[in-house]
Design an enzyme around this catalytic site. Sequence first.
Site, short mmCIF file in Angstrom:
data_model
loop_
_atom_site.label_atom_id
_atom_site.label_comp_id
_atom_site.label_asym_id
_atom_site.label_seq_id
_atom_site.Cartn_x
_atom_site.Cartn_y
_atom_site.Cartn_z
CG ASP A 201 -1.88 1.28 1.28
OD1 ASP A 201 -1.72 2.11 0.42
OD2 ASP A 201 -2.57 1.27 2.21
CB SER B 81 -0.23 12.54 -16.38
OG SER B 81 -1.20 12.70 -17.24
CE1 TYR C 70 -3.95 11.03 -12.82
CE2 TYR C 70 -4.24 12.41 -14.69
CZ TYR C 70 -3.73 11.36 -13.89
OH TYR C 70 -2.62 10.45 -14.85
CE LYS D 19 -0.19 10.84 -12.37
NZ LYS D 19 0.67 9.99 -11.72
#
Length: 248
Positions: A59, A139, A152, A156
Amino acid sequence: MRLKGKTAIITGGASGFGAGIAQKFVAEGAQVMLADLNINMAETTASACGPAARAQYTDVTNAASVETMAETAMHAWGKIDIMVNNAGVTHLPAALEDVSEEDFDRVLAVNMKAIYLTTRTLLPLMKPRKSGVILNIASTAGVSPRPRLNWYNASKGWLITATKAMAVELAPQGIRVNALNPVAGETPLLKSFMGEDTPEMRAKFLATIPLGRFSTPEDMGNAACFLCSDEASMITGIAMEVDGGRCI
């Protein structure tokens, strides 16, 4: 055999880009640990990669779990040469104010805190050897954000900045840090990015990519192999776009 004699941990290695990177690393001579929450899938992928790969339940948002991951790798190999921070999540497309606090916290934990935890754990193992490579999977969203994926995108963008900051600080210790910026690919996250996986949504996404296709696990494996190999010994602090021209 560009990675012969090297050892590597790949988080989120059970599927998608992580699995592609693992397969390439093994093919190039590395010993690889696939660290993933989905231990069953990780074991299946490791088996497909061959005896040089092993699965490890991890994890990445939990410090104790990350420490166990590193301890297991050190017990098996005696050293860790490469750390690939590939594990990542997104929230479903939504207006930025409509993303739940729970989803926001999950994105920050997996996409940001996990990099802090793995780096904090591995640096004491890399610094004494004056050697090591950290590769962060960021990304194109961190360079050219898409609407409705705000938090998100932000995570990134943070990772790209963190990569550059880490590279500057760790260069004197002989540790290189780089990032890859894939465009959306055939991975478990694709449906989440699009909101729904329909031919129409795929066509809309593909229309933004000049080369006309998604990033593949093989694309990522090839780029990751280069940046983690000695061929890239003078490259640190970059965020390489593997995106078919999406960010042009």
